[in-house]
Scaffold this motif. Structure first.
Motif, PDB file in Angstrom:
ATOM      1  N   LYS A  15      12.402   5.579  -3.298  1.00 60.93           N
ATOM      2  CA  LYS A  15      11.904   4.330  -3.889  1.00 60.93           C
ATOM      3  C   LYS A  15      10.585   3.905  -3.250  1.00 60.93           C
ATOM      4  CE  LYS A  15      14.514   2.926  -7.161  1.00 60.93           C
ATOM      5  NZ  LYS A  15      13.932   2.892  -8.497  1.00 60.93           N
ATOM      6  N   MET A  16      10.453   4.094  -1.931  1.00 60.63           N
ATOM      7  CA  MET A  16       9.202   3.769  -1.249  1.00 60.63           C
ATOM      8  C   MET A  16       8.063   4.617  -1.818  1.00 60.63           C
ATOM      9  SD  MET A  16       9.569   1.330   0.981  1.00 60.63           S
ATOM     10  CE  MET A  16       8.347   1.507   2.259  1.00 60.63           C
ATOM     11  N   ILE A  17       8.324   5.895  -2.022  1.00 59.77           N
ATOM     12  CA  ILE A  17       7.305   6.779  -2.599  1.00 59.77           C
ATOM     13  C   ILE A  17       6.952   6.317  -4.006  1.00 59.77           C
ATOM     14  CG2 ILE A  17       6.891   9.126  -3.450  1.00 59.77           C
ATOM     15  CD1 ILE A  17       8.488  10.106  -0.983  1.00 59.77           C
ATOM     16  N   GLU A  18       7.933   6.000  -4.806  1.00 57.86           N
ATOM     17  CA  GLU A  18       7.676   5.531  -6.173  1.00 57.86           C
ATOM     18  C   GLU A  18       6.814   4.274  -6.181  1.00 57.86           C
ATOM     19  OE1 GLU A  18      11.451   4.921  -8.059  1.00 57.86           O
ATOM     20  OE2 GLU A  18      11.938   7.051  -8.058  1.00 57.86           O
ATOM     21  N   ASN A  19       7.026   3.387  -5.216  1.00 58.72           N
ATOM     22  CA  ASN A  19       6.328   2.104  -5.201  1.00 58.72           C
ATOM     23  C   ASN A  19       4.954   2.140  -4.543  1.00 58.72           C
ATOM     24  OD1 ASN A  19       8.153   0.222  -6.521  1.00 58.72           O
ATOM     25  ND2 ASN A  19       9.541   0.660  -4.850  1.00 58.72           N
ATOM     26  N   PHE A  20       4.706   3.080  -3.623  1.00 62.49           N
ATOM     27  CA  PHE A  20       3.454   3.046  -2.857  1.00 62.49           C
ATOM     28  C   PHE A  20       2.622   4.311  -2.955  1.00 62.49           C
ATOM     29  CE2 PHE A  20       6.218  -0.056  -0.791  1.00 62.49           C
ATOM     30  CZ  PHE A  20       5.377  -1.155  -0.752  1.00 62.49           C
ATOM     31  N   ASP A  21       3.137   5.360  -3.590  1.00 63.95           N
ATOM     32  CA  ASP A  21       2.436   6.648  -3.615  1.00 63.95           C
ATOM     33  C   ASP A  21       1.091   6.590  -4.338  1.00 63.95           C
ATOM     34  OD1 ASP A  21       2.438   9.374  -2.821  1.00 63.95           O
ATOM     35  OD2 ASP A  21       2.860   9.948  -4.897  1.00 63.95           O
ATOM     36  N   ASP A  44      -8.726  -3.182   5.407  1.00 63.05           N
ATOM     37  CA  ASP A  44      -8.251  -4.502   4.977  1.00 63.05           C
ATOM     38  C   ASP A  44      -8.023  -4.563   3.468  1.00 63.05           C
ATOM     39  OD1 ASP A  44      -8.363  -5.213   7.624  1.00 63.05           O
ATOM     40  OD2 ASP A  44     -10.149  -6.476   7.427  1.00 63.05           O
ATOM     41  N   GLU A  45      -8.865  -3.889   2.717  1.00 67.93           N
ATOM     42  CA  GLU A  45      -8.694  -3.845   1.258  1.00 67.93           C
ATOM     43  C   GLU A  45      -7.395  -3.120   0.908  1.00 67.93           C
ATOM     44  OE1 GLU A  45     -10.868  -1.428  -2.265  1.00 67.93           O
ATOM     45  OE2 GLU A  45     -12.209  -2.611  -0.986  1.00 67.93           O
ATOM     46  N   ARG A  46      -7.138  -2.004   1.582  1.00 71.07           N
ATOM     47  CA  ARG A  46      -5.912  -1.254   1.326  1.00 71.07           C
ATOM     48  C   ARG A  46      -4.681  -2.034   1.795  1.00 71.07           C
ATOM     49  NH1 ARG A  46      -7.972   4.850   2.940  1.00 71.07           N
ATOM     50  NH2 ARG A  46      -9.195   5.148   1.042  1.00 71.07           N
ATOM     51  N   LEU A  47      -4.797  -2.717   2.920  1.00 75.21           N
ATOM     52  CA  LEU A  47      -3.702  -3.551   3.420  1.00 75.21           C
ATOM     53  C   LEU A  47      -3.364  -4.646   2.413  1.00 75.21           C
ATOM     54  CD1 LEU A  47      -1.722  -4.543   5.590  1.00 75.21           C
ATOM     55  CD2 LEU A  47      -3.653  -5.757   6.640  1.00 75.21           C
ATOM     56  N   ASN A  48      -4.379  -5.289   1.868  1.00 82.21           N
ATOM     57  CA  ASN A  48      -4.147  -6.316   0.849  1.00 82.21           C
ATOM     58  C   ASN A  48      -3.440  -5.735  -0.373  1.00 82.21           C
ATOM     59  OD1 ASN A  48      -5.165  -8.521   2.246  1.00 82.21           O
ATOM     60  ND2 ASN A  48      -7.255  -8.120   1.576  1.00 82.21           N
ATOM     61  N   GLY A  49      -3.807  -4.501  -0.753  1.00 83.73           N
ATOM     62  CA  GLY A  49      -3.140  -3.839  -1.878  1.00 83.73           C
ATOM     63  C   GLY A  49      -1.666  -3.599  -1.596  1.00 83.73           C
ATOM     64  N   LEU A  51       0.225  -5.290   0.615  1.00 86.25           N
ATOM     65  CA  LEU A  51       0.912  -6.581   0.675  1.00 86.25           C
ATOM     66  C   LEU A  51       1.143  -7.157  -0.722  1.00 86.25           C
ATOM     67  CD1 LEU A  51      -0.860  -8.152   3.779  1.00 86.25           C
ATOM     68  CD2 LEU A  51       1.435  -7.145   3.657  1.00 86.25           C
ATOM     69  N   GLU A  52       0.162  -6.976  -1.598  1.00 83.25           N
ATOM     70  CA  GLU A  52       0.319  -7.442  -2.981  1.00 83.25           C
ATOM     71  C   GLU A  52       1.442  -6.676  -3.680  1.00 83.25           C
ATOM     72  OE1 GLU A  52       0.167  -9.684  -6.145  1.00 83.25           O
ATOM     73  OE2 GLU A  52      -1.051 -10.084  -4.360  1.00 83.25           O
ATOM     74  N   ARG A  53       1.511  -5.368  -3.439  1.00 79.49           N
ATOM     75  CA  ARG A  53       2.584  -4.563  -4.035  1.00 79.49           C
ATOM     76  C   ARG A  53       3.942  -5.016  -3.498  1.00 79.49           C
ATOM     77  NH1 ARG A  53       2.271   0.572  -6.273  1.00 79.49           N
ATOM     78  NH2 ARG A  53       0.311  -0.297  -7.024  1.00 79.49           N
ATOM     79  N   CYS A  54       4.009  -5.326  -2.207  1.00 79.69           N
ATOM     80  CA  CYS A  54       5.260  -5.823  -1.620  1.00 79.69           C
ATOM     81  C   CYS A  54       5.690  -7.112  -2.306  1.00 79.69           C
ATOM     82  CB  CYS A  54       5.102  -6.052  -0.115  1.00 79.69           C
ATOM     83  SG  CYS A  54       4.962  -4.541   0.848  1.00 79.69           S
ATOM     84  N   ARG A  55       4.737  -8.002  -2.565  1.00 82.40           N
ATOM     85  CA  ARG A  55       5.065  -9.250  -3.276  1.00 82.40           C
ATOM     86  C   ARG A  55       5.589  -8.950  -4.677  1.00 82.40           C
ATOM     87  NH1 ARG A  55      -0.077 -10.749  -1.813  1.00 82.40           N
ATOM     88  NH2 ARG A  55      -0.055 -11.569   0.281  1.00 82.40           N
ATOM     89  N   LYS A  56       4.912  -8.024  -5.353  1.00 77.11           N
ATOM     90  CA  LYS A  56       5.260  -7.692  -6.736  1.00 77.11           C
ATOM     91  C   LYS A  56       6.676  -7.116  -6.848  1.00 77.11           C
ATOM     92  CE  LYS A  56       3.687  -4.786 -10.557  1.00 77.11           C
ATOM     93  NZ  LYS A  56       2.712  -3.769 -10.954  1.00 77.11           N
ATOM     94  N   LEU A  59       9.577  -6.822  -1.866  1.00 72.89           N
ATOM     95  CA  LEU A  59       9.938  -6.117  -0.638  1.00 72.89           C
ATOM     96  C   LEU A  59       9.590  -7.000   0.549  1.00 72.89           C
ATOM     97  CD1 LEU A  59      10.904  -3.469   0.724  1.00 72.89           C
ATOM     98  CD2 LEU A  59       8.504  -2.791   0.806  1.00 72.89           C
ATOM     99  N   LYS A  60      10.577  -7.312   1.344  1.00 72.78           N
ATOM    100  CA  LYS A  60      10.376  -8.169   2.507  1.00 72.78           C
ATOM    101  C   LYS A  60      10.009  -7.319   3.720  1.00 72.78           C
ATOM    102  CE  LYS A  60      11.925 -11.679   0.152  1.00 72.78           C
ATOM    103  NZ  LYS A  60      10.990 -12.321  -0.691  1.00 72.78           N
ATOM    104  N   LEU A  61       9.015  -7.754   4.481  1.00 70.28           N
ATOM    105  CA  LEU A  61       8.585  -7.059   5.696  1.00 70.28           C
ATOM    106  C   LEU A  61       9.027  -7.864   6.908  1.00 70.28           C
ATOM    107  CD1 LEU A  61       4.945  -6.155   4.629  1.00 70.28           C
ATOM    108  CD2 LEU A  61       6.998  -4.760   4.412  1.00 70.28           C
ATOM    109  N   ASN A  62       9.360  -7.157   7.983  1.00 72.96           N
ATOM    110  CA  ASN A  62       9.735  -7.806   9.230  1.00 72.96           C
ATOM    111  C   ASN A  62       8.453  -8.111  10.004  1.00 72.96           C
ATOM    112  OD1 ASN A  62      10.556  -8.456  11.856  1.00 72.96           O
ATOM    113  ND2 ASN A  62      12.306  -7.065  11.767  1.00 72.96           N
ATOM    114  N   LYS A  63       8.095  -9.372  10.074  1.00 69.98           N
ATOM    115  CA  LYS A  63       6.850  -9.799  10.722  1.00 69.98           C
ATOM    116  C   LYS A  63       6.761  -9.314  12.167  1.00 69.98           C
ATOM    117  CE  LYS A  63       4.274 -14.054  11.670  1.00 69.98           C
ATOM    118  NZ  LYS A  63       4.293 -15.508  11.538  1.00 69.98           N
TER     119      LYS A  63
END
Length: 109
Positions: A15-21, A44-49, A51-56, A59-63
């Protein structure tokens, strides 16, 4: 899927591969995401991408486990810097300091 069943980690990794590949500059292994770029702006541009995908996908990240803007990281047995890829010294030391096997059980270890 309930946690703890045998294929759970493989299904999660798929699922991670499907969502971020499809995102550039993202390396994945199981639940680890490594985001890289040639410079800070690209990173930073890729990081924002990501994080945006995680929101979409909700997917919750452990801060507490997230680390941002590192110039050096140990990842999957390697030490990655902005200039080069090295083997992780702790892995090399573990091998070089391993005692010489004296019996069958030591060899199997």
């Amino acid at each position: 899927m309930p946690f703890g069943i045998c294929p759970a980690s493989a299904v999660f990794h798929k699922k991670m591969i499907e969502n971020f590949d499809d995102l550039d500059g993202v390396c994945m292994y199981m639940d680890d995401l490594l985001i890289y770029g040639c410079n800070k702006e690209e990173h930073d541009e890729r990081l924002n991408g990501v994080l945006e995908r995680c929101r979409k996908i909700n997917l919750k990240l452990n801060k507490n486990k997230c680390k941002f803007g590192l110039e050096e990281i140990k990842y999957l047995g390697h030490k990655i810097t902005k200039n080069r890829l090295y083997p992780d010294d702790s892995h090399i030391t573990a091998i070089t300091k391993m005692p010489i096997p004296k019996n069958k059980k030591d060899i199997e270890r």
